[in-house]
Design an enzyme around this catalytic site. Structure first.
Site, PDB file in Angstrom:
ATOM      1  CD  GLN A  42      17.379-110.156  70.227  1.00 18.00           C
ATOM      2  OE1 GLN A  42      17.964-111.210  70.065  1.00 18.00           O
ATOM      3  NE2 GLN A  42      16.238-109.903  69.642  1.00 18.00           N
TER       4      GLN A  42
ATOM      5  CD  GLU B  63      17.049-104.046  66.853  1.00 20.37           C
ATOM      6  OE1 GLU B  63      16.559-103.527  67.878  1.00 20.37           O
ATOM      7  OE2 GLU B  63      16.595-105.065  66.324  1.00 20.37           O
TER       8      GLU B  63
ATOM      9  CG  ASP C 292      13.021-108.535  72.370  1.00 21.37           C
ATOM     10  OD1 ASP C 292      12.629-109.608  72.859  1.00 21.37           O
ATOM     11  OD2 ASP C 292      13.378-108.417  71.182  1.00 21.37           O
TER      12      ASP C 292
ATOM     13  CE  LYS D  92      11.455-104.211  69.574  1.00 20.21           C
ATOM     14  NZ  LYS D  92      11.608-105.622  69.982  1.00 20.21           N
TER      15      LYS D  92
ATOM     16  CG  ASP E 293       9.303-110.913  68.019  1.00 25.25           C
ATOM     17  OD1 ASP E 293       8.785-111.148  66.912  1.00 25.25           O
ATOM     18  OD2 ASP E 293      10.510-110.613  68.140  1.00 25.25           O
TER      19      ASP E 293
ATOM     20  CD  GLU F  90       9.738-107.980  71.379  1.00 26.03           C
ATOM     21  OE1 GLU F  90      10.278-108.565  70.422  1.00 26.03           O
ATOM     22  OE2 GLU F  90       9.754-106.736  71.508  1.00 26.03           O
TER      23      GLU F  90
ATOM     24  NE  ARG G 135      12.540-109.394  62.335  1.00 26.29           N
ATOM     25  CZ  ARG G 135      12.241-110.676  62.163  1.00 26.29           C
ATOM     26  NH1 ARG G 135      11.296-111.035  61.315  1.00 26.29           N
ATOM     27  NH2 ARG G 135      12.851-111.615  62.856  1.00 26.29           N
ATOM     28  CB  SER G 136      18.381-106.925  63.967  1.00 28.05           C
ATOM     29  OG  SER G 136      18.244-108.217  63.447  1.00 28.05           O
TER      30      SER G 136
ATOM     31  CE  LYS H 198      10.433-108.428  65.176  1.00 28.13           C
ATOM     32  NZ  LYS H 198      11.336-109.460  65.744  1.00 28.13           N
TER      33      LYS H 198
END
Length: 430
Positions: free
Chosen positions: A163, A205, A242, A389, A313, A286, A367-368, A338
């Site tokens: 990702q 992102e 990640d 991040k 995560d 991650e 978050r995305s 998060k």
């Protein structure tokens, strides 16, 4: 004058054009705190529940009017009259009102919006920055940015399975310099990709989302970009990944669709991470194995945890119960933070405190599906995470957080500490 007199929510849009919840908390003095809740694309199955309307005639079923109504009609009634500086009490009142283990009654998106807006209102009324209000006088560590410059998986419409491939400019002397270094590498990567005939459109992102020959090629083009920008891989700029491996996990195996549906066993995947982290300057992975593979996490940690940060995560979902179990088993050595995975500021602080008490690192994360809200920048400093991040230095929803960190570093002046290479595992300092 810190008494809450009004709470109001509305439906707004996130960076993907999906609805999300914005909340305003108004105090007796007239001071207002505002927060917007983010939303993820690859979500752990153990995350707190984000309430969506499900009405396909409206925003393709992704509307949040139910969550908005829950704030305006249910939560407001419970918290009006409470003191905004008593964050724990406000959060506990909402948790009691919801009464479910995963916030499925009122929605984590409703509860979190009120929680964060309350903290903002209190900080504004006290005339102090949010990071100072939440973290006190010890809040002065600026994080190293983990910049997601090649997007794959659920964050991009390409053939890259993993990702996120990130750069980590920890060799810089300050946050401002690390941001500059990372941004220069980002621009260098664009020219490297163009020279190879690759697409330079960006993903959710802000990172590039090209079709590549293999997942490993993502590492190679980033290393080329670091050198092209005039920096040394493994000295100035490091790599992080990640994997979001729960998204690759099918019937007990890991399937790399972008590499011709290549199938790897858990042992083979761990071997791959062992090999890559020896071959390349990768300092953090991650979700290197799937969220339910507890024994695999233990084995991965045993194999490479002394020299690589292994971040949970989807594995931990910012949840103290899952984190405590992981600590007890020696599974992973860091937690991704998060706020919307758990749903209140108080629970977020508890998760980070538990991690730090047990020698686990913490990485504050976006978050995305993001917005212009910059709360996580303040929280990264408030909690002395040392790492954040929040995407590539591209797209305002990402850059807003970096710009807020620049302001915080400037405001702290000589008191500011940049985390730098101190957060890299197995690296001798000084």
């Amino acid at each position: 004058m810190t008494t809450i007199v009004n709470v109001h929510a509305r439906e707004v849009l996130d960076s993907r054009g999906n609805p999300t919840v914005e909340v305003e908390v108004i105090l007796a003095s007239g001071t207002t705190g505002r927060a917007i809740v983010p939303s993820g694309a690859s979500t752990g199955q153990f995350e707190a529940v984000e309430l969506r309307d499900g009405d396909k005639q409206r925003y393709l079923g992704k509307g949040v009017l139910t969550a908005v109504r829950n704030v305006n009609e249910v939560i407001a009634e419970a918290v009006v009259g409470m003191d905004a500086t008593e964050q724990v009490e406000v959060d506990q009142a909402m948790l009691a009102l919801d009464g479910t283990p995963n916030k499925s009654k009122l929605g984590a998106n409703a509860i979190l919006g009120v929680s964060l807006a309350t903290a903002r209102a209190a900080a504004a009324e006290l005339g102090i920055p949010l990071y100072r209000h939440v973290g006190g006088l010890t809040a002065r560590t600026l994080p190293v940015p983990m910049m997601n410059i090649i997007n794959g998986g659920k964050h991009a419409d390409n053939n890259v399975d993993m990702q996120e491939f990130m750069i980590f400019p920890a060799g810089a002397p300050s946050f401002a310099e690390s941001l500059r270094m990372g941004t220069e590498v980002f621009h260098a990567l664009k020219s490297v990709l163009k020279s190879k005939g690759y697409n330079t459109a960006v993903g959710d992102e802000g990172g590039f989302a090209p079709d590549l020959k293999s997942n490993e090629e993502a590492i190679l083009v980033i290393l080329e970009a670091i050198e092209k920008a005039g920096y040394k891989p493994g000295q100035d700029v490091f790599l992080c990944m990640d994997v979001a491996s729960s998204e690759l996990f099918q019937d007990g195996k890991y399937v790399l669709a972008g590499e011709g549906n290549k199938v790897l066993s858990t042992e083979q995947l761990i071997d791959l991470w062992d090999s890559w982290t020896r071959q390349y300057p990768i300092v953090s992975i991650e979700d290197g194995v799937a969220e339910d593979e507890w024994e695999a996490w233990v084995e991965l940690t045993r194999r490479i945890g002394d020299r690589v940060q292994l971040v949970g995560d989807d594995f931990f979902v910012t949840n103290t119960e899952r984190l405590a179990r992981g600590i007890g088993m020696n599974a992973a050595n860091a937690i991704l933070v998060k706020v919307n995975q758990i749903g209140t500021l108080t629970e977020t602080l508890e998760a980070v405190a538990l991690a730090h008490r047990n020698g686990y690192s913490s990485v504050m994360s976006h978050r995305s599906g993001e917005t212009e809200d910059t709360t996580i920048a303040d929280l990264a400093v408030a909690l002395n995470c040392g790492q954040i991040k929040t995407g590539a230095p591209s797209r305002t929803d990402r850059v807003a957080k970096y710009n807020q960190l620049l302001r915080i570093e400037e405001e702290l002046g000589d008191a500011a500490i940049f985390a730098g290479t101190s957060v890299i595992r197995g690296r001798k300092q000084g």
